[in-house]
Design an enzyme around this catalytic site. Structure first.
Site, short mmCIF file in Angstrom:
data_model
loop_
_atom_site.label_atom_id
_atom_site.label_comp_id
_atom_site.label_asym_id
_atom_site.label_seq_id
_atom_site.Cartn_x
_atom_site.Cartn_y
_atom_site.Cartn_z
CE LYS A 112 10.06 40.58 104.68
NZ LYS A 112 9.46 39.68 105.63
CE LYS A 195 5.13 39.13 100.39
NZ LYS A 195 5.47 37.99 101.19
CE LYS A 198 2.04 37.46 108.54
NZ LYS A 198 3.40 36.99 108.22
N1 AQP Z 1 0.30 37.74 99.07
C1 AQP Z 1 0.52 36.45 99.21
N2 AQP Z 1 -0.01 35.56 98.33
C2 AQP Z 1 0.19 34.23 98.49
N3 AQP Z 1 0.91 33.70 99.52
C3 AQP Z 1 1.44 34.54 100.42
N4 AQP Z 1 2.17 34.36 101.53
C4 AQP Z 1 2.45 35.55 102.09
N5 AQP Z 1 1.92 36.55 101.36
C5 AQP Z 1 1.27 35.96 100.32
C6 AQP Z 1 2.57 33.06 102.06
O1 AQP Z 1 2.15 32.97 103.41
C7 AQP Z 1 3.05 32.14 104.13
C8 AQP Z 1 3.44 32.77 105.43
O2 AQP Z 1 4.09 33.99 105.21
P1 AQP Z 1 5.12 34.55 106.28
O3 AQP Z 1 4.44 34.79 107.53
O4 AQP Z 1 6.29 33.66 106.35
O5 AQP Z 1 5.60 35.90 105.74
P2 AQP Z 1 5.85 36.48 104.34
O6 AQP Z 1 5.95 35.48 103.27
O7 AQP Z 1 7.02 37.36 104.41
O8 AQP Z 1 4.48 37.22 104.20
P3 AQP Z 1 4.18 38.70 104.55
O9 AQP Z 1 2.74 38.85 104.73
O10 AQP Z 1 4.81 39.57 103.53
O11 AQP Z 1 4.85 38.90 105.96
P4 AQP Z 1 5.99 39.87 106.41
O12 AQP Z 1 5.50 41.21 105.99
O13 AQP Z 1 6.05 39.70 107.90
O14 AQP Z 1 7.24 39.47 105.72
C9 AQP Z 1 4.24 31.88 103.21
O15 AQP Z 1 4.13 30.59 102.67
C10 AQP Z 1 4.08 32.90 102.12
O16 AQP Z 1 4.59 32.47 100.89
#
Ligand code: AQP
Length: 332
Positions: A112, A195, A198
């Site tokens: 990040k 993956k 968001k």
């Molecule tokens: N692609 C994925 N496959 C399986 N699990 C996923 N999670 C996120 N992406 C996948 C799981 O969703 C939960 C919440 O995620 P988060 O909001 O804490 O953010 P993150 O893990 O950082 O997911 P993003 O979508 O990539 O968000 P941003 O871009 O904001 O950082 C977690 O349990 C995560 O494992």
């Protein structure tokens, strides 16, 4: 009942399919068997400096989606992280237990922060996993249902719990990750080795829970697939098809070998159409319920207040032990 806890960031206007299959769906199932605490982690979301209006909107949308996906306020404590002050307080205590090198090894920070210039990423982004440890340890959680991307952060939470317990006497439950192998990493439709995320997926690579059926169908039909015509799971050579197989298998509760047999000799077209319909059918009721919940903000806020009250009671008890064990004088 064992206790389960997890959180999701309000960093977009909708959750995506990875969040839903990798995390939220497990949360809904686990509320039947566990003492469940789930939160919208707005303290985590400010590590990327959203505008106040955006943060407020996204926090309510995130909460509404959790209820819409099936979290029942009677069975789960659903709350907003910043409503429970102890998260920030315990984070500071745990920051003081963490080594710089240890925090510096977190790969999510490396990913990040790479989009900022050298040294320009926020300190909040750096300490994010320590706040996450505080989130978990405050509730004495036994299990934490997450996607694979959170494995390393969970390991840090376990290390910090053990270290604190060794230094100051038994204070925290050491949590275990709860990760379902089949859905631990749903990948980007346009880049099926990365993956679905968001913040880093392109709009074409991500399926949002609140998206309309038209765009959802289009994106699935245009998902990058691999050369060949066989619908078979093969992570090495067919990551695109394998991702779609995992999605269809999880949504329809059908084992992958059964799907492989069903689509044998049919090519990719029919298969993708079925994946698209499965996604549309899974998302439509959640979207409709989310819209309804957002139509009555006062009621939504009341539901969150009730969740926060239940969370606060547990968090305050843990924090009282932490304060005493670390040597703070009783609060006058
Ligand atoms: N692609 C994925 N496959 C399986 N699990 C996923 N999670 C996120 N992406 C996948 C799981 O969703 C939960 C919440 O995620 P988060 O909001 O804490 O953010 P993150 O893990 O950082 O997911 P993003 O979508 O990539 O968000 P941003 O871009 O904001 O950082 C977690 O349990 C995560 O494992």
């Amino acid at each position: 009942r064992p206790r389960v806890l997890s959180g999701i960031q309000p960093t977009a206007d909708s959750f995506h399919l990875g969040n839903y299959l990798g995390a939220v769906r497990q949360w809904v199932a686990l509320q039947e068997t566990h003492d469940a605490f789930y939160m919208v982690v707005d303290l985590h979301a400010i590590t990327v400096n959203p505008s106040p209006a955006e943060l407020r909107r996204r926090t309510r949308v995130a909460a509404a989606q959790l209820f819409a996906a099936g979290l029942d306020p009677e069975r789960s404590s659903v709350f907003v992280q910043s409503h429970v002050r102890e998260h920030a307080e315990l984070a500071w205590v745990l920051i003081c237990q963490t080594g710089m090198g240890e925090a510096g090894r977190m790969t999510q920070f490396k990913d990040k922060s790479s989009k900022y210039g050298e040294g320009s990423a926020g300190v909040g982004l750096f300490t994010y996993p320590i706040l996450q440890a505080a989130d978990i340890l405050l509730y004495q959680a036994d299990q934490v249902p997450v996607g694979a991307d959170q494995k390393q952060h969970l390991e840090l939470s376990r290390d910090l719990a053990q270290r604190f317990n060794n230094r100051y006497g038994r204070t925290f439950t050491v949590p275990s990750p709860y990760i379902l192998k089949e859905v631990e990493k749903i990948t980007d439709l346009q880049d099926p080795t990365a993956k679905m995320s968001k913040s880093s997926s392109s709009p074409q690579g991500i399926l949002d829970v609140l998206e309309q059926p038209g765009p959802l169908r289009k994106k699935v039909m245009r998902a990058v697939t691999d050369t060949g015509t066989d619908v078979v799971a093969d992570d090495e050579n067919k990551p695109g098809i394998t991702n779609l197989l995992r999605i269809l298998s999880a949504i329809t509760a059908t084992p992958i070998p059964e799907l492989e047999a069903r689509y044998a000799g049919q090519g990719y077209g029919t298969f993708k159409k079925d994946v698209a319909e499965a996604v549309v059918d899974a998302f439509a009721p959640i979207r409709e319920r989310t819209e309804k919940l957002l139509g009555d903000e006062a009621e939504l806020d009341r539901m969150l207040a009730a969740g926060a009250a239940k969370a606060r009671a547990v968090a305050a008890e843990t924090m009282a032990h932490v304060r005493e064990n670390i040597g703070f004088l009783p609060t006058p």
